[in-house]
Design a protein around this motif. Sequence first.
Motif, PDB file in Angstrom:
ATOM      1  N   TYR A  64       6.210  -5.976  -0.038  1.00  8.94           N
ATOM      2  CA  TYR A  64       6.244  -4.863  -0.983  1.00  8.94           C
ATOM      3  C   TYR A  64       5.064  -3.913  -0.792  1.00  8.94           C
ATOM      4  O   TYR A  64       5.181  -2.726  -1.063  1.00  8.94           O
ATOM      5  CB  TYR A  64       6.280  -5.402  -2.420  1.00  8.94           C
ATOM      6  CG  TYR A  64       7.471  -6.299  -2.639  1.00  8.94           C
ATOM      7  CD1 TYR A  64       8.713  -5.772  -2.942  1.00  8.94           C
ATOM      8  CD2 TYR A  64       7.362  -7.671  -2.471  1.00  8.94           C
ATOM      9  CE1 TYR A  64       9.819  -6.586  -3.096  1.00  8.94           C
ATOM     10  CE2 TYR A  64       8.466  -8.500  -2.613  1.00  8.94           C
ATOM     11  CZ  TYR A  64       9.689  -7.958  -2.926  1.00  8.94           C
ATOM     12  OH  TYR A  64      10.792  -8.761  -3.059  1.00  8.94           O
ATOM     13  N   ALA A  65       3.954  -4.434  -0.296  1.00  7.45           N
ATOM     14  CA  ALA A  65       2.786  -3.577  -0.095  1.00  7.45           C
ATOM     15  C   ALA A  65       3.041  -2.564   1.021  1.00  7.45           C
ATOM     16  O   ALA A  65       2.619  -1.407   0.925  1.00  7.45           O
ATOM     17  CB  ALA A  65       1.561  -4.425   0.227  1.00  7.45           C
ATOM     18  N   GLY A  66       3.733  -2.978   2.089  1.00  6.70           N
ATOM     19  CA  GLY A  66       4.027  -2.054   3.186  1.00  6.70           C
ATOM     20  C   GLY A  66       4.862  -0.859   2.737  1.00  6.70           C
ATOM     21  O   GLY A  66       4.481   0.301   2.967  1.00  6.70           O
ATOM     22  N   PRO A  67       6.018  -1.091   2.086  1.00  9.70           N
ATOM     23  CA  PRO A  67       6.785   0.038   1.555  1.00  9.70           C
ATOM     24  C   PRO A  67       6.016   0.865   0.528  1.00  9.70           C
ATOM     25  O   PRO A  67       6.201   2.073   0.425  1.00  9.70           O
ATOM     26  CB  PRO A  67       8.001  -0.645   0.916  1.00  9.70           C
ATOM     27  CG  PRO A  67       8.188  -1.890   1.707  1.00  9.70           C
ATOM     28  CD  PRO A  67       6.789  -2.350   2.025  1.00  9.70           C
ATOM     29  N   MET A  68       5.114   0.217  -0.249  1.00 12.35           N
ATOM     30  CA  MET A  68       4.287   0.987  -1.183  1.00 12.35           C
ATOM     31  C   MET A  68       3.398   1.977  -0.441  1.00 12.35           C
ATOM     32  O   MET A  68       3.239   3.135  -0.859  1.00 12.35           O
ATOM     33  CB  MET A  68       3.413   0.049  -2.016  1.00 12.35           C
ATOM     34  CG  MET A  68       4.115  -0.597  -3.196  1.00 12.35           C
ATOM     35  SD  MET A  68       3.059  -1.836  -3.987  1.00 12.35           S
ATOM     36  CE  MET A  68       1.735  -0.788  -4.597  1.00 12.35           C
ATOM     37  N   MET A  69       2.813   1.524   0.665  1.00 15.21           N
ATOM     38  CA  MET A  69       1.986   2.431   1.468  1.00 15.21           C
ATOM     39  C   MET A  69       2.815   3.582   2.012  1.00 15.21           C
ATOM     40  O   MET A  69       2.371   4.734   2.050  1.00 15.21           O
ATOM     41  CB  MET A  69       1.316   1.667   2.609  1.00 15.21           C
ATOM     42  CG  MET A  69       0.219   0.723   2.162  1.00 15.21           C
ATOM     43  SD  MET A  69      -0.654  -0.038   3.539  1.00 15.21           S
ATOM     44  CE  MET A  69      -1.427   1.407   4.277  1.00 15.21           C
ATOM     45  N   ALA A  70       4.054   3.259   2.434  1.00 15.80           N
ATOM     46  CA  ALA A  70       4.945   4.314   2.919  1.00 15.80           C
ATOM     47  C   ALA A  70       5.248   5.320   1.813  1.00 15.80           C
ATOM     48  O   ALA A  70       5.302   6.535   2.054  1.00 15.80           O
ATOM     49  CB  ALA A  70       6.239   3.700   3.450  1.00 15.80           C
ATOM     50  N   CYS A  71       5.421   4.830   0.572  1.00 10.99           N
ATOM     51  CA  CYS A  71       5.654   5.738  -0.560  1.00 10.99           C
ATOM     52  C   CYS A  71       4.454   6.654  -0.778  1.00 10.99           C
ATOM     53  O   CYS A  71       4.621   7.845  -1.091  1.00 10.99           O
ATOM     54  CB  CYS A  71       5.934   4.929  -1.823  1.00 10.99           C
ATOM     55  SG  CYS A  71       7.524   4.078  -1.816  1.00 10.99           S
ATOM     56  N   GLY A  72       3.250   6.103  -0.635  1.00 12.27           N
ATOM     57  CA  GLY A  72       2.063   6.938  -0.742  1.00 12.27           C
ATOM     58  C   GLY A  72       2.024   8.005   0.337  1.00 12.27           C
ATOM     59  O   GLY A  72       1.677   9.165   0.078  1.00 12.27           O
ATOM     60  N   GLY A  73       2.397   7.613   1.582  1.00 11.90           N
ATOM     61  CA  GLY A  73       2.448   8.593   2.670  1.00 11.90           C
ATOM     62  C   GLY A  73       3.483   9.675   2.420  1.00 11.90           C
ATOM     63  O   GLY A  73       3.247  10.863   2.707  1.00 11.90           O
ATOM     64  N   LEU A  74       4.637   9.295   1.872  1.00  9.73           N
ATOM     65  CA  LEU A  74       5.673  10.282   1.557  1.00  9.73           C
ATOM     66  C   LEU A  74       5.223  11.232   0.446  1.00  9.73           C
ATOM     67  O   LEU A  74       5.572  12.415   0.455  1.00  9.73           O
ATOM     68  CB  LEU A  74       6.961   9.571   1.147  1.00  9.73           C
ATOM     69  CG  LEU A  74       7.712   8.848   2.268  1.00  9.73           C
ATOM     70  CD1 LEU A  74       8.859   8.027   1.697  1.00  9.73           C
ATOM     71  CD2 LEU A  74       8.245   9.854   3.294  1.00  9.73           C
ATOM     72  N   THR A  75       4.453  10.716  -0.507  1.00  6.03           N
ATOM     73  CA  THR A  75       3.907  11.588  -1.559  1.00  6.03           C
ATOM     74  C   THR A  75       2.968  12.624  -0.957  1.00  6.03           C
ATOM     75  O   THR A  75       3.007  13.812  -1.330  1.00  6.03           O
ATOM     76  CB  THR A  75       3.151  10.754  -2.599  1.00  6.03           C
ATOM     77  OG1 THR A  75       4.020   9.765  -3.128  1.00  6.03           O
ATOM     78  CG2 THR A  75       2.644  11.642  -3.730  1.00  6.03           C
ATOM     79  N   LEU A  76       2.141  12.188  -0.032  1.00 11.13           N
ATOM     80  CA  LEU A  76       1.231  13.114   0.652  1.00 11.13           C
ATOM     81  C   LEU A  76       2.026  14.162   1.416  1.00 11.13           C
ATOM     82  O   LEU A  76       1.707  15.361   1.380  1.00 11.13           O
ATOM     83  CB  LEU A  76       0.327  12.323   1.599  1.00 11.13           C
ATOM     84  CG  LEU A  76      -0.892  13.042   2.186  1.00 11.13           C
ATOM     85  CD1 LEU A  76      -1.820  13.536   1.092  1.00 11.13           C
ATOM     86  CD2 LEU A  76      -1.638  12.100   3.132  1.00 11.13           C
TER      87      LEU A  76
END
Length: 382
Positions: A64-76
């Motif tokens: 779950y942490a990996g997809p969370m990081m991807a969500c942060g990147g998509l927000t950026l």
Amino acid sequence: MLVSASALFWGLQFAFLSPALALLLVTVFGASAGEVGWALAIYNAGGFVASLLVPAYADRARNYAGPMMACGGLTLALAGALAATTSLPLAVVALVVLGGPAGVGSSLLFAHLKHTGAAPGDVVRTRALVSFAWVAGPPLATFLIGGFGPRSILAAIAVVAVLNIATTAALRAPAVQASDSPAEEGRVPRGRVAVVVVVFIALQATNSATVSVMSLFVTDRLGLDVAWAGIALGVAAGLEIPALLLVGKLTGRVSGRLLLLTGCVAGIAYYAAMAFARGPVLLLGLQVLNAWFFATVAGVGLTLFQEIIPRPGLAAGLYANTRRLGAVVAGPLIALGSVTRLGYGTVFAACAAITVVALAGLRGGVSQYREEPSLPAGRISR
């Protein structure tokens, strides 16, 4: 501390974006009122789909942490895309393609907590921090927009996205969930899960409808200045945080089912009293009931979904979507305000009736499960 910081940043990210999005669409992209409505509808539809697909992938990967990081990147990337264009169609595409999946980050945080063995009380206390972000976020967003222009909020969102990526990277840890077998899914009848989902859509709809009509209710029904609506909603939001903390403290000592039942009773009393309320004193005093109602729906509801649905991502995604679907269902409820003599008090009366029905459904849907804290995470007894 990392979990607390992550919850605060994920809450701030959308506490900045959501209240300012309509203003951005109008001032930066030249959208009309109708175009704003369509843009938000398409964006929310994309978010609904993403909140099912992304957690499903995370469940399969047990990460779950990996997809969370991807969500942060998509927000950026979303902040950059909206800052780089003035085209409304391109902005809508960015909101759907980037913003929809990015919005799943908060749900994945709670899935990560469940997957790594967090206790229900910890989950509820973490949810309180998200609520705190929603109390602080909109005023901060308004301050930034007023002082530096609408695009300044995009820079703030980008900064928060970087902080989300950093805290999520630090959160990475091996899962300690005791049960990972897909066979666990068969332990909870799908029909009962469906009942609980429908009940929470109804409960979320009552909250969404009454929040949406509060300004009209205060001015039209109570004859007060519109500022009282903001004060009432602010009091409710402020009380929600200690209410959530109290729910977190009681979780494990008092059954979640009992807490939910008390919340629904408080909701029924709140809506029924508001339908016939007069004056600002009663308006503000009743917000205590409102805060307890929503705290149990938001806090215990999330842990209940995690209890009856063994896949953490799916549980968090489904719970998040009850809020989205509840907002859709709220539309017909709001329309009742213009068709009866009671005016917008009818909306509150209808919400009281719906909460009574939801309470009955909750008793039937949840009573079959016996809470056993000694069971490993993810295990449900019948």
